[in-house]
Design an enzyme around this catalytic site. Structure first.
Site, PDB file in Angstrom:
ATOM      1  N   ASP A  73     -10.542  58.586  46.496  1.00  0.00           N
ATOM      2  CA  ASP A  73     -11.057  58.513  47.724  1.00  0.00           C
ATOM      3  C   ASP A  73     -11.948  59.750  47.981  1.00  0.00           C
ATOM      4  O   ASP A  73     -10.918  60.943  47.116  1.00  0.00           O
ATOM      5  CB  ASP A  73     -10.176  58.236  48.824  1.00  0.00           C
ATOM      6  CG  ASP A  73     -11.010  57.427  50.352  1.00  0.00           C
ATOM      7  OD1 ASP A  73     -11.452  57.195  49.902  1.00  0.00           O
ATOM      8  OD2 ASP A  73     -11.229  58.750  50.940  1.00  0.00           O
ATOM      9  N   PHE A 156     -24.895  62.945  42.602  1.00  0.00           N
ATOM     10  CA  PHE A 156     -25.252  61.553  43.146  1.00  0.00           C
ATOM     11  C   PHE A 156     -24.487  62.163  44.684  1.00  0.00           C
ATOM     12  O   PHE A 156     -23.799  63.393  45.109  1.00  0.00           O
ATOM     13  CB  PHE A 156     -24.372  60.512  42.800  1.00  0.00           C
ATOM     14  CG  PHE A 156     -22.150  60.826  42.958  1.00  0.00           C
ATOM     15  CD1 PHE A 156     -21.808  60.260  43.796  1.00  0.00           C
ATOM     16  CD2 PHE A 156     -21.925  61.445  41.801  1.00  0.00           C
ATOM     17  CE1 PHE A 156     -20.985  60.439  44.081  1.00  0.00           C
ATOM     18  CE2 PHE A 156     -20.532  61.656  42.001  1.00  0.00           C
ATOM     19  CZ  PHE A 156     -19.944  60.793  43.504  1.00  0.00           C
ATOM     20  N   GLY A 157     -25.119  61.231  45.407  1.00  0.00           N
ATOM     21  CA  GLY A 157     -24.764  61.521  47.088  1.00  0.00           C
ATOM     22  C   GLY A 157     -25.304  63.022  47.667  1.00  0.00           C
ATOM     23  O   GLY A 157     -25.709  63.469  47.286  1.00  0.00           O
TER      24      GLY A 157
END
Ligand code: ITT
Length: 202
Positions: A73, A156-157
């Site tokens: 996470d 990414f992101g």
């Protein structure tokens, strides 16, 4: 018998990095898809660690007893925005909103804010659900600041807006190998490798 590790993520960007970072481990790393597990997990924890543990335990419950399940996470904390988006990084502005829009929104919210107040960090918690039922978590962090425009195509992101002063570029401008040497995910996974080696591979 060679150990099996299922990595509990639906995020392909994470999965690519994890495979690369854990390449030298004496275990087979399977994605959820490869393990034949498909599920929606409600991430209702209050911290990165709690959410990572929720994901690892949910997938472990659906898998055979002898596997190790790892989950990640992670997210971006922007100091000027009271550490937003934090644990809501994937859900920020809606899960399906393209990152070019999310990134532009963060840049806009920092309009006129000088370098020294643009500090931010990527945080990654890794949880391992162990065959005996125990859960171990580790954390890794990389410090940086929010850039003034998107730069770079790798990763990414939020990578295109995450500027790392030591490297003079964003994490989307780093090569795959460089990002995987210094990232929050690399650091959390390195700590997890040590934990697992102590607990399971000794
Ligand atoms: P899983 O829960 O299936 O693993 P997810 O994308 O929903 O996938 P998280 O809830 O942990 O995962 O959210 C992490 C979000 O934080 C991710 O979607 C990105 O927006 C951001 N993030 C995390 N690590 C990143 C990285 O290395 N580079 C860029 N953005 C990152």
């Amino acid at each position: 018998m060679r150990k099996k590790i299922i990595f509990a993520t639906g995020n392909e960007g994470k999965m690519r990095e994890v495979r690369e970072i854990l390449r030298d481990m004496d275990a087979d790393i399977l994605s959820m898809k490869e393990a034949g597990i498909e599920m929606d997990i409600v991430e209702d924890g209050a911290t990165f660690e709690e959410n990572a543990a929720i994901k690892a335990k949910a997938v472990a419950a659906a898998a055979q007893a002898e596997v190790i399940v790892l989950a990640d996470d992670s997210g971006l904390e922007v100091d000027y925005l009271n550490k937003e988006p934090g644990i809501y990084s994937a859900r920020y502005m809606g899960e399906d909103t393209p990152y070019c829009i999310k990134n532009k929104n963060l840049i806009d919210r920092l309009e006129g804010v000088p370098d020294n107040k643009r500090t931010a960090r990527f945080v990654c918690a890794i949880a391992a659900a162990l065959p005996g039922g125990g859960v171990v978590t580790t954390r890794g962090v990389i410090e940086g600041r929010i850039d003034y425009e998107e730069k770079g195509k790798n990763g990414f992101g939020y990578d295109p807006i995450f500027y790392v002063p030591e490297y003079g570029c964003t994490t989307a401008q780093l090569s795959v190998e460089e990002k995987n040497r210094i990232s929050h995910r690399a650091r959390a996974l390195a700590a997890m490798k040590e934990e697992l080696e102590k607990k399971l591979f000794a």
